[in-house]
Design a protein around this motif. Structure first.
Motif, mmCIF file in Angstrom:
data_model
loop_
_atom_site.group_PDB
_atom_site.id
_atom_site.type_symbol
_atom_site.label_atom_id
_atom_site.label_comp_id
_atom_site.label_asym_id
_atom_site.label_seq_id
_atom_site.Cartn_x
_atom_site.Cartn_y
_atom_site.Cartn_z
ATOM 1 N N VAL A 1 0.847 -1.205 0.000
ATOM 2 C CA VAL A 1 0.000 0.000 0.000
ATOM 3 C C VAL A 1 0.877 1.246 0.000
ATOM 4 O O VAL A 1 1.712 1.458 0.881
ATOM 5 N N ALA B 1 -0.638 4.402 -1.298
ATOM 6 C CA ALA B 1 -1.558 5.429 -1.800
ATOM 7 C C ALA B 1 -1.746 6.599 -0.839
ATOM 8 O O ALA B 1 -2.505 7.525 -1.130
ATOM 9 N N GLY C 1 0.922 11.175 2.996
ATOM 10 C CA GLY C 1 2.095 11.511 3.803
ATOM 11 C C GLY C 1 1.983 12.873 4.448
ATOM 12 O O GLY C 1 2.935 13.658 4.423
ATOM 13 N N VAL C 2 0.843 13.138 5.066
ATOM 14 C CA VAL C 2 0.603 14.451 5.698
ATOM 15 C C VAL C 2 1.662 14.738 6.758
ATOM 16 O O VAL C 2 2.233 15.821 6.819
ATOM 17 N N ARG C 3 1.970 13.740 7.590
ATOM 18 C CA ARG C 3 2.924 13.982 8.691
ATOM 19 C C ARG C 3 4.354 14.172 8.190
ATOM 20 O O ARG C 3 5.156 14.832 8.832
ATOM 21 N N LYS D 1 4.031 10.398 -0.011
ATOM 22 C CA LYS D 1 5.175 9.821 0.713
ATOM 23 C C LYS D 1 5.926 8.742 -0.067
ATOM 24 O O LYS D 1 7.166 8.722 -0.078
ATOM 25 N N SER E 1 -7.554 1.293 0.626
ATOM 26 C CA SER E 1 -6.472 0.976 -0.313
ATOM 27 C C SER E 1 -6.165 -0.516 -0.315
ATOM 28 O O SER E 1 -5.950 -1.116 -1.368
ATOM 29 N N LYS F 1 8.546 2.374 10.209
ATOM 30 C CA LYS F 1 7.720 3.105 9.242
ATOM 31 C C LYS F 1 8.211 4.544 9.118
ATOM 32 O O LYS F 1 8.387 5.233 10.117
HETATM 33 N N1 CTP Z 1 -1.848 4.260 2.683
HETATM 34 C C1 CTP Z 1 -2.581 3.982 1.549
HETATM 35 N N2 CTP Z 1 -3.742 4.631 1.325
HETATM 36 C C2 CTP Z 1 -4.193 5.543 2.193
HETATM 37 C C3 CTP Z 1 -3.469 5.843 3.357
HETATM 38 C C4 CTP Z 1 -2.277 5.185 3.584
HETATM 39 O O1 CTP Z 1 -2.142 3.157 0.724
HETATM 40 N N3 CTP Z 1 -5.333 6.172 1.911
HETATM 41 C C5 CTP Z 1 -0.555 3.608 2.885
HETATM 42 C C6 CTP Z 1 0.580 4.600 2.913
HETATM 43 O O2 CTP Z 1 0.986 4.920 1.584
HETATM 44 C C7 CTP Z 1 1.642 3.911 3.724
HETATM 45 C C8 CTP Z 1 0.847 2.978 4.625
HETATM 46 O O3 CTP Z 1 -0.486 2.979 4.136
HETATM 47 O O4 CTP Z 1 2.532 3.150 2.925
HETATM 48 C C9 CTP Z 1 0.920 3.421 6.078
HETATM 49 O O5 CTP Z 1 0.258 4.674 6.223
HETATM 50 P P1 CTP Z 1 0.903 5.999 6.815
HETATM 51 O O6 CTP Z 1 2.243 5.744 7.281
HETATM 52 O O7 CTP Z 1 -0.107 6.602 7.724
HETATM 53 O O8 CTP Z 1 1.035 6.876 5.467
HETATM 54 P P2 CTP Z 1 0.235 8.161 5.056
HETATM 55 O O9 CTP Z 1 -1.183 7.963 5.321
HETATM 56 O O10 CTP Z 1 0.637 8.442 3.646
HETATM 57 O O11 CTP Z 1 0.858 9.261 6.015
HETATM 58 P P3 CTP Z 1 0.065 10.306 6.926
HETATM 59 O O12 CTP Z 1 -0.828 9.480 7.804
HETATM 60 O O13 CTP Z 1 1.141 11.059 7.646
HETATM 61 O O14 CTP Z 1 -0.707 11.171 5.967
#
Ligand code: CTP
Ligand code: MG
Length: 393
Positions: free
Chosen positions: A16, A18, A21-23, A30, A95, A216
């Motif tokens: 996964v 998708a 990568g807000v953080r 990301k 996803s 991660k």
């Molecule tokens: N992921 C995904 N689809 C989403 C959210 C997350 O495929 N709608 C995937 C991310 O790409 C990541 C994995 O799930 O490889 C773990 O999620 P996380 O580390 O939370 O990634 P993000 O959601 O991209 O980061 P953030 O929460 O900071 O926005």
């Protein structure tokens, strides 16, 4: 759905990728942020393709499916027929569901892996698959919790938590395919990982050992940690190098004696190209040898008439130039002369001053006799032995 030309593997890995990568707060989603020359996704796929043969389903942001396919084909090598890319959803769970719908019908085990765990080694995939093949329905890679953990309420500690009961969950998480399909079909709430979803659907989850490198990438500090882990190791500090040189000259030359850079009025002269200064020549050989630059014949041979009548300072100064041009600094030189005559005791310091100044490094001179033995003992000639140290700059 494409039909692979090679036998359908029993395993599928859903990667996964998708999330936005807000953080992390980078310009790109990301999975498409560079760690070094390669993106997070590309690194994640290196581990995936180095593991057990599997269908690989990459779940990418809708506008990045083309990029994901390019990355996957580069990473897949001979496994490129096993690659499928689909568009992801608004949450991780959506996803994974999108990925699951692209898994080939005959696949028995499905692993779900976060692209964000970019440096996960192939061995973790292997452990998870082996546990599934050994009969487990659901397998979670975990690491022990190292920190002391407290339960808190606001800014107050409520109680300590026994960390022996805790484990940090990683991915890839592996499942018997029917079990994962069922859990997703009946999902009632959003879960942050697949093990939680399967457990909510009543499944038993076994653990295998995770890996520190499977952390991660969530924040900028995590990305920095990944960069440091991938950075090539600094080259080992270059070691100092030593060289040895010897020289012998017979008495019987013209004029006065020149030895250790000094003129010795009243003493018998030595034979030799140049002034026959065996001490200087031994030093030159030692320093050149330490720097790997050949020997005195290489640089001061008879084809160099300018050195024909030259004294020690000319030899040593040119040696210093050669060695420095080759990237070394001269550390020091120790030279010993074996001779009945001249007597060095009263002029040793003088010799050291002249030789050190010409070489640009400390030269220690010592002298000895050989108890009447050998050609130095019978007074036929002198011998000199030098050791030099040079340091790469
Ligand atoms: N992921 C995904 N689809 C989403 C959210 C997350 O495929 N709608 C995937 C991310 O790409 C990541 C994995 O799930 O490889 C773990 O999620 P996380 O580390 O939370 O990634 P993000 O959601 O991209 O980061 P953030 O929460 O900071 O926005
Ligand atoms: Mg997220």
């Amino acid at each position: 759905m494409t039909t692979p030309l090679i036998p359908v593997p029993r395993v599928a890995i859903i990667v996964v990728a998708a999330g936005s990568g807000v953080r992390l707060g980078a310009d790109a989603p990301k999975a498409f942020v560079g760690i070094d020359a390669h993106t997070v996704l590309r690194h994640a796929l290196e581990g995936v393709f180095a593991g057990p043969a599997a269908q690989v389903v990459i779940v990418a942001p809708t506008e990045r499916t083309g990029d994901a396919l390019t990355e996957a084909h580069e990473a897949a090598g001979r496994r490129r027929d096993l690659v499928t890319v689909v568009a992801g959803g608004a949450t991780r769970q959506e996803s994974v569901a999108a990925g699951l719908s692209a898994v080939w019908p005959d696949v028995e085990f499905v692993l779900v892996h976060d692209a964000a765990r970019a440096l996960t080694p192939a061995s973790v995939f292997t452990r998870v698959v082996e546990a599934l093949e050994a009969g487990q329905d659901a397998v979670l890679p975990v690491l022990p919790v190292i920190d002391t953990i407290k339960r808190v309420s606001g800014d107050a500690v409520v109680e300590p938590v026994d960390r022996a009961e805790l484990a940090a969950a990683q991915t890839p998480q592996g499942f018997r395919r029917r079990m994962l399909d069922h859990a997703y079909a009946s999902a009632a709430a959003d879960h942050t990982d697949d093990a939680a979803l399967v457990q909510a659907a009543g499944g038993h989850i076994a653990t295998v050992r995770g890996d520190e490198r499977a952390f991660k990438i969530t924040t900028a500090a995590d990305l920095e940690r990944a960069r440091l882990l991938l950075a090539p190791a600094a080259p080992a500090a270059a070691l100092p190098r030593v060289g040895v040189g010897t020289d012998v000259h017979a008495f019987g030359g013209e004029g006065t004696l020149w030895l250790a850079g000094l003129e010795w009025p009243g003493e018998q002269a030595l034979h030799g190209h140049s002034d026959g200064d065996a001490v200087a020549h031994a030093i030159v050989d030692a320093v050149l040898a330490a720097a790997g630059l050949g020997d005195i014949g290489t640089h001061f041979g008879t084809d160099r008439p300018e050195f024909a009548g030259a004294h020690a300072p000319a030899f040593l100064a040119h040696t210093r130039t050669l060695v420095e041009a080759a990237g070394f600094a001269i550390g020091n030189v120790s030279v010993q002369v074996q001779a009945n005559r001249p007597r060095f005791a009263s002029r040793r310091g003088e010799a050291e001053t002249v030789l050190s100044a010409a070489l640009g490094a400390p030269v220690a001179v010592s002298a000895t006799t050989t108890d009447g033995l050998g050609f130095t003992g019978t007074g036929e000639g002198v011998a000199a032995y030098a050791v030099a140290l040079v340091v790469p700059r």
